[in-house]
Design a protein around this motif. Structure first.
Motif, PDB file in Angstrom:
ATOM      1  N   MET A   1      48.232  37.649  33.632  1.00  0.00           N
ATOM      2  CA  MET A   1      47.679  37.546  34.998  1.00  0.00           C
ATOM      3  C   MET A   1      46.148  37.909  34.999  1.00  0.00           C
ATOM      4  O   MET A   1      45.374  37.240  35.577  1.00  0.00           O
ATOM      5  CB  MET A   1      48.289  38.274  36.096  1.00  0.00           C
ATOM      6  CG  MET A   1      48.309  37.990  37.489  1.00  0.00           C
ATOM      7  SD  MET A   1      48.900  39.055  38.669  1.00  0.00           S
ATOM      8  CE  MET A   1      50.758  38.658  38.373  1.00  0.00           C
ATOM      9  N   LEU A   2      45.786  39.048  34.218  1.00  0.00           N
ATOM     10  CA  LEU A   2      44.367  39.315  34.143  1.00  0.00           C
ATOM     11  C   LEU A   2      44.047  39.214  32.606  1.00  0.00           C
ATOM     12  O   LEU A   2      44.355  40.192  32.020  1.00  0.00           O
ATOM     13  CB  LEU A   2      44.187  40.757  34.786  1.00  0.00           C
ATOM     14  CG  LEU A   2      43.913  40.986  36.320  1.00  0.00           C
ATOM     15  CD1 LEU A   2      43.692  42.396  36.640  1.00  0.00           C
ATOM     16  CD2 LEU A   2      42.647  40.150  36.792  1.00  0.00           C
ATOM     17  N   PRO A   3      43.271  38.314  31.962  1.00  0.00           N
ATOM     18  CA  PRO A   3      43.350  38.194  30.673  1.00  0.00           C
ATOM     19  C   PRO A   3      42.462  39.280  30.041  1.00  0.00           C
ATOM     20  O   PRO A   3      41.419  39.700  30.892  1.00  0.00           O
ATOM     21  CB  PRO A   3      42.588  36.904  30.528  1.00  0.00           C
ATOM     22  CG  PRO A   3      42.429  36.207  31.900  1.00  0.00           C
ATOM     23  CD  PRO A   3      42.676  37.120  32.942  1.00  0.00           C
ATOM     24  N   THR A  58      33.517  32.184  42.769  1.00  0.00           N
ATOM     25  CA  THR A  58      34.474  31.448  42.806  1.00  0.00           C
ATOM     26  C   THR A  58      34.167  30.107  43.321  1.00  0.00           C
ATOM     27  O   THR A  58      33.386  30.007  44.153  1.00  0.00           O
ATOM     28  CB  THR A  58      35.480  32.111  43.540  1.00  0.00           C
ATOM     29  OG1 THR A  58      35.284  32.448  45.018  1.00  0.00           O
ATOM     30  CG2 THR A  58      36.133  33.541  42.977  1.00  0.00           C
ATOM     31  N   LYS A  70      35.710  32.040  33.008  1.00  0.00           N
ATOM     32  CA  LYS A  70      35.545  31.531  34.327  1.00  0.00           C
ATOM     33  C   LYS A  70      36.568  32.365  35.419  1.00  0.00           C
ATOM     34  O   LYS A  70      36.312  32.271  36.527  1.00  0.00           O
ATOM     35  CB  LYS A  70      35.544  30.074  34.379  1.00  0.00           C
ATOM     36  CG  LYS A  70      34.400  29.408  33.869  1.00  0.00           C
ATOM     37  CD  LYS A  70      34.208  27.990  34.305  1.00  0.00           C
ATOM     38  CE  LYS A  70      33.433  27.653  35.426  1.00  0.00           C
ATOM     39  NZ  LYS A  70      31.927  28.120  35.485  1.00  0.00           N
ATOM     40  N   LYS A  71      37.528  32.510  34.641  1.00  0.00           N
ATOM     41  CA  LYS A  71      38.734  33.325  35.145  1.00  0.00           C
ATOM     42  C   LYS A  71      38.202  34.713  35.715  1.00  0.00           C
ATOM     43  O   LYS A  71      37.298  35.252  35.157  1.00  0.00           O
ATOM     44  CB  LYS A  71      40.040  33.373  34.486  1.00  0.00           C
ATOM     45  CG  LYS A  71      40.677  31.634  34.717  1.00  0.00           C
ATOM     46  CD  LYS A  71      41.929  31.790  33.904  1.00  0.00           C
ATOM     47  CE  LYS A  71      42.808  30.393  33.836  1.00  0.00           C
ATOM     48  NZ  LYS A  71      43.972  30.778  33.122  1.00  0.00           N
ATOM     49  N   TYR A  72      39.388  35.472  36.498  1.00  0.00           N
ATOM     50  CA  TYR A  72      39.133  36.876  36.791  1.00  0.00           C
ATOM     51  C   TYR A  72      39.676  37.633  35.845  1.00  0.00           C
ATOM     52  O   TYR A  72      40.933  37.369  35.477  1.00  0.00           O
ATOM     53  CB  TYR A  72      39.878  37.157  38.361  1.00  0.00           C
ATOM     54  CG  TYR A  72      39.360  38.327  38.796  1.00  0.00           C
ATOM     55  CD1 TYR A  72      37.966  38.991  38.805  1.00  0.00           C
ATOM     56  CD2 TYR A  72      40.514  39.137  39.271  1.00  0.00           C
ATOM     57  CE1 TYR A  72      37.858  40.346  39.200  1.00  0.00           C
ATOM     58  CE2 TYR A  72      40.101  40.410  39.948  1.00  0.00           C
ATOM     59  CZ  TYR A  72      39.104  41.030  39.802  1.00  0.00           C
ATOM     60  OH  TYR A  72      38.896  42.071  40.424  1.00  0.00           O
ATOM     61  N   GLU A  73      38.926  38.316  35.086  1.00  0.00           N
ATOM     62  CA  GLU A  73      39.534  39.054  33.972  1.00  0.00           C
ATOM     63  C   GLU A  73      39.600  40.660  33.835  1.00  0.00           C
ATOM     64  O   GLU A  73      39.059  41.116  35.048  1.00  0.00           O
ATOM     65  CB  GLU A  73      39.030  38.578  32.540  1.00  0.00           C
ATOM     66  CG  GLU A  73      37.496  39.005  32.555  1.00  0.00           C
ATOM     67  CD  GLU A  73      36.959  38.560  31.196  1.00  0.00           C
ATOM     68  OE1 GLU A  73      36.246  37.770  31.045  1.00  0.00           O
ATOM     69  OE2 GLU A  73      37.050  39.458  30.320  1.00  0.00           O
TER      70      GLU A  73
END
Lengths: 172, 117
Positions: A1-3, A58, A70-73
């Protein structure tokens, strides 16, 4: 979910070292105000940072990226605590010296300039990667955020005093 | 606010289950829903149910239903879109948010009482 980070390199070390060093410095300061107030200050700063970042980083605005994706990590979550020691230190010194009038304006501009410098350092370590955002824009954000933070701190302390919550003033 | 923003960003950016609008005015509406309406409703809920501990749990289904109502009303009005989302996940999401907030609130109250001496 969170990389997890793509590579554990400069940006991750910058965030971890700044956060740990910052909280260590703040914890060494003599106590001036209750822990209940400092908890609220940290929550306030984290909230402001999250609201602003999540609104403009975002899509559809997508003005910059934080850390590797670019994702939320996962490291993004830690990043939000990086500014908290600055906030705690700024309200600590505000509480100690009580700047008024032009001194208060100078105090807010000074802290905003310091935050701007810190953000510039963070961009060097690739914590922030701008797409349409520019570093000077952040200064106006810091001016507003620092002012709000001072107002919030003053209100919280006044509330604390008004309701006779201060340990030294509370009835035994 | 912190929890809600994080959940919404993870669900949208990482999981692709929500789609934010491209229209600036609708995006402003979404921002207001996230920053003002949802946090205010949650604070109001805690305020009106804080007199007795059991009231929080009795009124919880109503509180969750109101939050889901706002969420789905936003979808209907085009503020954002549920693309691969299930109604039950909203129930689980808001229940989890409530539990975390409730225990954070209890922890903070305990700390406040301890500091008062």
């Amino acid at each position: 979910m969170l990389p997890l980070p793509l590579r554990f390199d400069g940006n991750e070390w910058f965030i971890i070292l700044c956060t740990v060093f910052g909280f260590l410095c703040v914890s060494l300061l003599p106590k001036r105000y209750p822990r209940a107030v400092s908890t609220l200050v940290v929550l306030f700063v984290v909230s402001v940072a999250i609201v602003l970042d999540h609104s403009i980083m975002t899509p559809p605005l997508d003005m910059y990226d934080i850390n590797d994706y670019k994702k939320y990590e996962l490291m993004d979550v830690v990043t939000y605590f990086m500014y908290s020691p600055f906030a705690l230190l700024s309200v600590y010194l505000y509480d100690k010296f009580h700047p008024k009038g032009f001194a208060l304006v100078g105090y807010i501009i000074g802290w905003s300039a310091l935050a701007e410098f810190f953000e510039w350092l963070a961009t060097l370590f690739h914590v922030y990667t701008y797409t349409t955002w520019k570093l000077p824009y952040s200064f106006s954000v810091y001016l507003v955020a620092t002012t709000l933070q001072m107002v919030f701190f003053r209100y919280t302390m006044k509330y604390y005093d008004r309701h006779n919550l201060k340990p030294e003033t509370s009835p035994q | 606010m912190i929890l809600d923003h994080n959940v919404m960003t993870v669900v949208t950016l990482n999981l692709g289950m929500y789609q934010f609008t491209e229209s600036p005015s609708d995006y402003l509406a979404l921002t207001l829903v996230r920053i003002v309406i949802l946090p205010l409703l949650i604070v109001w809920y805690f305020d009106i149910t804080s007199m007795k501990a059991y009231q929080k749990w009795i009124w919880l289904p109503v509180g969750i239903a109101v939050l889901i109502g706002v969420e789905y009303l936003s979808d209907v009005l085009g503020v954002f879109e549920h693309t691969r989302w299930n109604l039950w996940w909203s129930v689980i999401e808001w229940f989890a948010v409530f539990v975390v907030l409730n225990y954070a609130w209890l922890w903070y109250r305990k700390m406040l009482r301890k500091e008062r001496g």
